[in-house]
Structures are given as structure tokens and as C-alpha cells.
Motif scaffolding. Sequence first.
Motif, PDB file in Angstrom:
ATOM      1  N   TYR B  45      -2.121 -11.414   3.725  1.00 49.59           N
ATOM      2  CA  TYR B  45      -3.484 -10.873   3.813  1.00 49.59           C
ATOM      3  C   TYR B  45      -3.418  -9.541   4.523  1.00 49.59           C
ATOM      4  O   TYR B  45      -2.909  -9.449   5.640  1.00 49.59           O
ATOM      5  CB  TYR B  45      -4.417 -11.844   4.552  1.00 49.59           C
ATOM      6  N   ASN B  46      -3.852  -8.501   3.835  1.00 48.49           N
ATOM      7  CA  ASN B  46      -3.848  -7.162   4.410  1.00 48.49           C
ATOM      8  C   ASN B  46      -4.974  -6.365   3.760  1.00 48.49           C
ATOM      9  O   ASN B  46      -5.641  -6.864   2.856  1.00 48.49           O
ATOM     10  CB  ASN B  46      -2.467  -6.501   4.222  1.00 48.49           C
ATOM     11  N   PRO B  47      -5.217  -5.131   4.219  1.00 48.71           N
ATOM     12  CA  PRO B  47      -6.378  -4.390   3.695  1.00 48.71           C
ATOM     13  C   PRO B  47      -6.223  -3.920   2.245  1.00 48.71           C
ATOM     14  O   PRO B  47      -7.045  -3.139   1.785  1.00 48.71           O
ATOM     15  CB  PRO B  47      -6.502  -3.190   4.648  1.00 48.71           C
ATOM     16  N   CYS B 100     -12.777  -9.713   7.395  1.00 52.32           N
ATOM     17  CA  CYS B 100     -12.430  -8.470   6.716  1.00 52.32           C
ATOM     18  C   CYS B 100     -13.071  -7.278   7.410  1.00 52.32           C
ATOM     19  O   CYS B 100     -14.265  -7.285   7.684  1.00 52.32           O
ATOM     20  CB  CYS B 100     -12.898  -8.551   5.252  1.00 52.32           C
ATOM     21  N   GLY B 101     -12.265  -6.282   7.694  1.00 54.20           N
ATOM     22  CA  GLY B 101     -12.805  -5.053   8.279  1.00 54.20           C
ATOM     23  C   GLY B 101     -12.949  -3.960   7.242  1.00 54.20           C
ATOM     24  O   GLY B 101     -13.123  -2.799   7.564  1.00 54.20           O
ATOM     25  N   GLY B 102     -12.847  -4.337   5.986  1.00 50.84           N
ATOM     26  CA  GLY B 102     -12.923  -3.366   4.899  1.00 50.84           C
ATOM     27  C   GLY B 102     -11.604  -3.298   4.158  1.00 50.84           C
ATOM     28  O   GLY B 102     -10.544  -3.567   4.721  1.00 50.84           O
ATOM     29  N   ILE B 103     -11.711  -2.965   2.893  1.00 49.51           N
ATOM     30  CA  ILE B 103     -10.541  -2.911   2.019  1.00 49.51           C
ATOM     31  C   ILE B 103     -10.201  -1.445   1.752  1.00 49.51           C
ATOM     32  O   ILE B 103     -11.090  -0.619   1.593  1.00 49.51           O
ATOM     33  CB  ILE B 103     -10.868  -3.646   0.688  1.00 49.51           C
ATOM     34  N   LEU B 104      -8.907  -1.144   1.746  1.00 47.02           N
ATOM     35  CA  LEU B 104      -8.496   0.228   1.429  1.00 47.02           C
ATOM     36  C   LEU B 104      -8.425   0.409  -0.089  1.00 47.02           C
ATOM     37  O   LEU B 104      -8.094  -0.521  -0.827  1.00 47.02           O
ATOM     38  CB  LEU B 104      -7.136   0.535   2.054  1.00 47.02           C
ATOM     39  N   ASP B 105      -8.749   1.609  -0.523  1.00 54.63           N
ATOM     40  CA  ASP B 105      -8.723   1.921  -1.950  1.00 54.63           C
ATOM     41  C   ASP B 105      -7.323   2.448  -2.296  1.00 54.63           C
ATOM     42  O   ASP B 105      -6.919   3.492  -1.797  1.00 54.63           O
ATOM     43  CB  ASP B 105      -9.786   3.006  -2.207  1.00 54.63           C
ATOM     44  N   PRO B 106      -6.568   1.710  -3.134  1.00 53.62           N
ATOM     45  CA  PRO B 106      -5.184   2.126  -3.420  1.00 53.62           C
ATOM     46  C   PRO B 106      -5.098   3.577  -3.893  1.00 53.62           C
ATOM     47  O   PRO B 106      -4.143   4.282  -3.559  1.00 53.62           O
ATOM     48  CB  PRO B 106      -4.744   1.177  -4.540  1.00 53.62           C
ATOM     49  N   ASP B 107      -6.101   4.024  -4.645  1.00 52.52           N
ATOM     50  CA  ASP B 107      -6.067   5.411  -5.131  1.00 52.52           C
ATOM     51  C   ASP B 107      -6.164   6.417  -3.990  1.00 52.52           C
ATOM     52  O   ASP B 107      -5.689   7.543  -4.098  1.00 52.52           O
ATOM     53  CB  ASP B 107      -7.214   5.669  -6.113  1.00 52.52           C
ATOM     54  N   ARG B 108      -6.826   6.007  -2.898  1.00 56.83           N
ATOM     55  CA  ARG B 108      -6.985   6.927  -1.773  1.00 56.83           C
ATOM     56  C   ARG B 108      -5.841   6.804  -0.771  1.00 56.83           C
ATOM     57  O   ARG B 108      -5.674   7.641   0.101  1.00 56.83           O
ATOM     58  CB  ARG B 108      -8.338   6.690  -1.082  1.00 56.83           C
ATOM     59  N   VAL B 109      -5.067   5.721  -0.889  1.00 53.40           N
ATOM     60  CA  VAL B 109      -3.912   5.529  -0.015  1.00 53.40           C
ATOM     61  C   VAL B 109      -2.669   6.140  -0.656  1.00 53.40           C
ATOM     62  O   VAL B 109      -1.788   6.676   0.003  1.00 53.40           O
ATOM     63  CB  VAL B 109      -3.682   4.021   0.243  1.00 53.40           C
ATOM     64  N   GLU B 110      -2.668   6.099  -2.002  1.00 56.83           N
ATOM     65  CA  GLU B 110      -1.531   6.617  -2.762  1.00 56.83           C
ATOM     66  C   GLU B 110      -1.302   8.080  -2.383  1.00 56.83           C
ATOM     67  O   GLU B 110      -2.220   8.840  -2.197  1.00 56.83           O
ATOM     68  CB  GLU B 110      -1.834   6.517  -4.263  1.00 56.83           C
ATOM     69  N   GLY B 111      -0.084   8.463  -2.259  1.00 59.65           N
ATOM     70  CA  GLY B 111       0.194   9.852  -1.897  1.00 59.65           C
ATOM     71  C   GLY B 111       0.539   9.967  -0.422  1.00 59.65           C
ATOM     72  O   GLY B 111       1.397  10.746  -0.040  1.00 59.65           O
ATOM     73  N   GLY B 144     -11.954   7.593   5.396  1.00 58.30           N
ATOM     74  CA  GLY B 144     -11.085   8.435   4.582  1.00 58.30           C
ATOM     75  C   GLY B 144     -10.453   7.725   3.410  1.00 58.30           C
ATOM     76  O   GLY B 144     -10.227   8.323   2.371  1.00 58.30           O
ATOM     77  N   ALA B 145     -10.134   6.446   3.568  1.00 58.67           N
ATOM     78  CA  ALA B 145      -9.359   5.766   2.530  1.00 58.67           C
ATOM     79  C   ALA B 145      -9.925   4.406   2.157  1.00 58.67           C
ATOM     80  O   ALA B 145      -9.304   3.655   1.422  1.00 58.67           O
ATOM     81  CB  ALA B 145      -7.914   5.615   2.981  1.00 58.67           C
ATOM     82  N   GLY B 146     -11.107   4.076   2.666  1.00 60.63           N
ATOM     83  CA  GLY B 146     -11.684   2.773   2.380  1.00 60.63           C
ATOM     84  C   GLY B 146     -12.306   2.704   0.992  1.00 60.63           C
ATOM     85  O   GLY B 146     -12.602   3.723   0.385  1.00 60.63           O
ATOM     86  N   SER B 147     -12.479   1.472   0.493  1.00 64.01           N
ATOM     87  CA  SER B 147     -13.188   1.303  -0.766  1.00 64.01           C
ATOM     88  C   SER B 147     -14.646   1.684  -0.562  1.00 64.01           C
ATOM     89  O   SER B 147     -15.239   1.370   0.465  1.00 64.01           O
ATOM     90  CB  SER B 147     -13.114  -0.154  -1.227  1.00 64.01           C
ATOM     91  N   THR B 171     -16.448  -6.133  12.957  1.00 64.48           N
ATOM     92  CA  THR B 171     -17.003  -4.919  12.357  1.00 64.48           C
ATOM     93  C   THR B 171     -18.478  -5.195  12.047  1.00 64.48           C
ATOM     94  O   THR B 171     -18.793  -6.213  11.438  1.00 64.48           O
ATOM     95  CB  THR B 171     -16.264  -4.575  11.044  1.00 64.48           C
ATOM     96  N   PRO B 172     -19.370  -4.309  12.508  1.00 71.25           N
ATOM     97  CA  PRO B 172     -20.796  -4.622  12.303  1.00 71.25           C
ATOM     98  C   PRO B 172     -21.201  -4.611  10.826  1.00 71.25           C
ATOM     99  O   PRO B 172     -20.807  -3.724  10.073  1.00 71.25           O
ATOM    100  CB  PRO B 172     -21.515  -3.501  13.075  1.00 71.25           C
TER     101      PRO B 172
END
Lengths: 341, 314
Positions: B45-47, B100-111, B144-147, B171-172
Motif C-alpha cells: 500500500y503506497n500513494p 489515505c492522504g491522497g494518491i499521486l498521479d503517475p503522469d505527474r510523478v513520471e520524469g 504538485g503531483a497529486g491526483s 488529512t482534513p
Amino acid sequence: MEKLFISRDSLKKLLDRLARNLNLVAPVKDPEGIIMFGPVADAGQVLLEYQNSTLPPKSFFFPQTERLFKFSYGQEGMALEDMCGSDKRVLFGVHPCDLKSILSLDPVFAGAYKDPYYINKRENSAIIGLACSNPSPGCFCATFGFGPDDGEGSDIMLTPSGKGFDADVLTDKGQEIVASYKDLFEKAGDSPRIAGETRLTVKKLDLTGIKELLDGNFELEYWNQVFEKCLGCGICTYVCPTCHCFDIYDSSKGGCDGERYRSWDSCMFTHFTMMAGGHNPRPSKKERVRNRFMHKLKYHIDRYGLAGCVGCGRCVKSCPVNIDIRRIISDLGEVSRNGQL
Amino acid sequence: MREIARDLLESGQVNLVIGYGRGTGILRTTPVFIRKPSDAGQLVYNPLCGNNLVKYLLDQRNKEGRAAVCVKGCDSRAVNRLIQDRQIDREKVYIIGLPCGGILDPDRVEGAVDPGEEIKETVISGEGYDLITAAGKYSFTMAGAGSEKCSTCQNHNPVVYDVMAGDPSDTPDIKDDGFDDVRKIEEMTVEQKSAYWDRQFSRCLRCYACRNSCTACSCRECVFDQVNTGWVSRSSNLSENTAFHLIRAFHVAGRCVDCGECERVCPVGIPLRVLNRKILMDLKDLFNTATPGLTPDGERVLGQFSADDPEEFM
């Protein structure tokens, strides 16, 4: 083969002129950031460096929906109107994997069975290839015996070099283009080709034993470990540059006329193999997932001696549940060596 | 989570645990189906666990035994909805809640990360995450990189669960969703809206990933697969694609839990979520109702009859 050079400025002029004189199709980015091949009006929109487009250019030879003919029925009987035909066009900026994929489609549509719709578009299109100077991490074209600077399948192949592109003229169609715009080309210099280095960064997966394994084993316990997460959508087949299944439909808005068209179909859909009597020989996701990978790694090779996958990485990127053909290849390699995972 | 899964399988309380496993590369996780206690170690389990796994419960509908499923807050609303629709039996599912504190968007993490790396550890840090890999630490903020969907999240913890894996997220929750995304489109002129949606729908491939990933899409046979009826043709063009998306949006109205899967899975980036959120916003305005699935016995706006209904449109 003639080796020429075209500077960046000249290439832009070439694209402007091609767009003016013929139909120019090239990779462009839309406002949402999606890269697709589309008709362009001038060089300004054309991407000269891009990681693989979201969709391959196959739809310019095999459109997702293609009208085949119109029919009407009157007192004279049945009348048909053929809708086959295409304008001359130039497809610019096609990467080596997509070039290879078109070569993989050729024997399907222009082999033993001639498909006039496909052949017409193929004959009326010239293809200017573009070496891949920045392959994406999901790319694995080297697996299939070529690399990001391989020009096979193009009429002219461009490879970044110095302040422009080396242009290898590979066919008569390529010669015609060069002859029409010779003021823009110069003799090739000796600057090193940039894409030569990128070849090293593309992954090469080991295919040893996989074809033999699949030849001998239609049933494999392994598929039970793969299929369950599949959602049964058509993404992998629709973003795939070599998938080519279609279904044919008649449509009529009533009255005595209508048209026949074909539309892409996907072996991942439940209805793909549904028979008229209600029997479905691929009743579950397991058979459907197996079929897709058997097609990529065995059937296409059996039929045409060509790989059914070109390593473009589009299905890898787009599959919502991370069914990754690279993982399937390495797993099947393991199964072929050890009999299991 | 692994311990819970192992215990559930060992004690025979469930015969299947549906969770997330390691995907190919750092950007991806993949759904896994655990049947042996010894395989529970595969769970992660990870973001980057974006998928809504509740969809798979529909595959278990007619199977023997009880299945456990791992759910984040947004996904959990779908569990309630499916129970309310009698699609799944509460007794036959075991819900492992994930904070869950939010999911990262792979497209925004890529790079930013080498995709070949693996996450060794995830640390919640400030307004985002530190992903620890063998090569070092990569920091991402949700801004910056969240969904996109996480910026309006109203449930950082599941609304229904049998057991929580880990401490609840602090997380509120966003209490008053302003539907800014919807309003931005509503502010357009009719011509602008038309041009906007035409551009989106003309990209549609009709791959049906939006439908197949949707927990509200539980029909035994979808109307779009009934080619012979002539309701909608198989041809892909702007007109048919528009019909497909609008019919689908209306069909899931009042059942869409706003999990955002349709938009996440779309291979050509059609902003489908905003279409469903327009309807969700109108439902909230007109019926003063909560997001579907928020409570186990919540009202079903378009699925119940009341003699007091003013029926002012009749």
C-alpha cells in the motif's frame, strides 16, 4: 540508398510545402497534452521530438471506423456505391516501432487476402520515419531485433544529426519526394547520429523459449495468475499498433438504403467470439487474456513470420490494471525454464 | 494489512483477499488476488494505489465464500452503493479499510523518478510524501503531483469497513466541495462548451475502459453491447461517442460515487469525472443529498419513491 542531410529550417520548409501540396499527417499535441497523429496545416504544430504518441498511426491505413460501400434498393434492383479510395498523403514523424508495426500489418491486409481499402491507402501514402531520440522508459523495441534508429518501413528515414537530420532515402517514393524538393536537401555530412546512443538505453527482453513454450502448451496454469485483474476493456488492443481485428456492420436509417462499415473490434471484449447460437468459445477473461498474448507472441509469428509486438510500450502505459506484456514475457520465460513461476 | 489478510485467510473467514501488489516499476501498482495465507506478503500500500478494487466484488457476486477487499475512502463509498443496489451481499464481503492522504498521479510523478526503481518505504511528509528507494529519497507534494480528484476528497478514511489497516489518516476532509471544475466549464458560452466537449469526445476510442472500471456499471449486459438493437452503433465518431458518454453519465447519475476511476483509466485523457460531477452537483443542489454511498443506508435520489415528492416538473 542515398544518404542526404536536411537542416532543421529546411525541414520546416519541407513540412510547410508538403502540407500545402499534399495531405500531411504528423504527430501533434492537443490542448490536453495528448499526442496523436493528425492532419496538419503547417510545420508549426508538428512535433520533431516526442515520446511515442498515445495512439499509433495505424488508423491512417486501417481507420477505427471505415465506410465500405453504400447500398440502395430500388426498382432497378440493388445498387452499390464503392467508397474505397484515398488522397495522396505523407505520414511524417513515424518512429521505428510504428514503422515495423505497419510492416506487420501488411501481410494481414495485403497478403493472401487483398484488402483494397488498406492497400489503396498504403499505396497513396509516403512515410517519413523519424528516429527516436528519447525513448520512453516503457519502450522495449530492441527485444524484437531493431532499435530506435531503424528505418525499415519508411520511404525516407530521418535521424537527428548535428544541426538537423540525416535523411536516408530508402525507396522510390522517397526519391520522388526528394526530387520534388531537392533545394531543401544537402549531401550528408559526417556528424554523428544522435539516435545511435539511444539504442543502448532501450530494453531488450529475453524471448528465449517462449515461442516453443506456447507452441506446446495451449493450456498453462500461468494464465490463471494473470487474467483475474483484467477489466475486459479494449485499451490494450486499441492503442496497439499491430492489433487489427474488426467487425462489419450494416447501418440503415430506414427506407431502402444504407451503408456497410467496419469498426475495430477487440479480443478483450466478451462479445468478440460470441456465436450466433449463443456459444462463446472464449467464455471468460482467462481465455481472452491468453488469446491476446498468444497472438502477440505466437500466432502472428506462425502466420507471417513477423513479431506481433513491436515493443512500443503503449499497452504498458495505458493498461489501467498494469497487465504488462514485459512482465508476461519475463514470466513466460521463467515458466519455460522451470515449468512454473 | 498483510497481517490482517493472513489472519483472515488462515482462520477461514475469507477465501480471497483483493488488494494491491507491486506493479512493474515505481509508478504502478497492480491488483492482486490472494488466496493463500503465505501469499499475503505480496500486498503493498503506497500513494500509487490508484485503482478502485471494489469493481472486482462484482466478479465474486455468484461465487462461494466471502471475499475481503482493500478500500480507500473514495472506494469505500462504492461498497455502500453496491450493497444498496443489492449487487453485493454485506455478509459476503469483508472490508479492509485503508487510510489515505491522497494518491499521486503517475503522469505527474513520471520524469522525477527512475521508473525502474522500487519504493522501499513511503513517509508522509508535510503536504505530500517522501518515496524512499534504493537510489534515495524523492519528495512529492499533493499540490504538485497529486491526483486531481484528491483535491476535493471528502473521505480520507473509509466510510465503511470491518477493520482498519493502520491509523486513520488525519488529512482534513473537504467539507464543502465548490465544484470549481464544473463551474469552470459552466462559465463557458454554449459554443465554447460545445467545442470543448467535441474535442474531448472525438478522441474517444470506445474502448469502454470507463465503463468496465466503473463500480456503478453493474448491468449484466450493457446497452452499448447490444449492437443488434440499433440503440447505439459500433461506429466510432463524434456523434456516437457523444451519445455513449452522455447516456453513460445519466445512467450512473445518483449512483456515481465520484471515485474518479473513469477519468484515471481513460487512455486519451477525456475529463469524464467532471461530466459525472456536473450531475452530482445538480443532485446536491436539487435534492440536498450527500454524495452517493456516503452512508450505508443513505437515500438513493433516483432510486426511491416518496409520496411527498413535489414532482414540480410533471
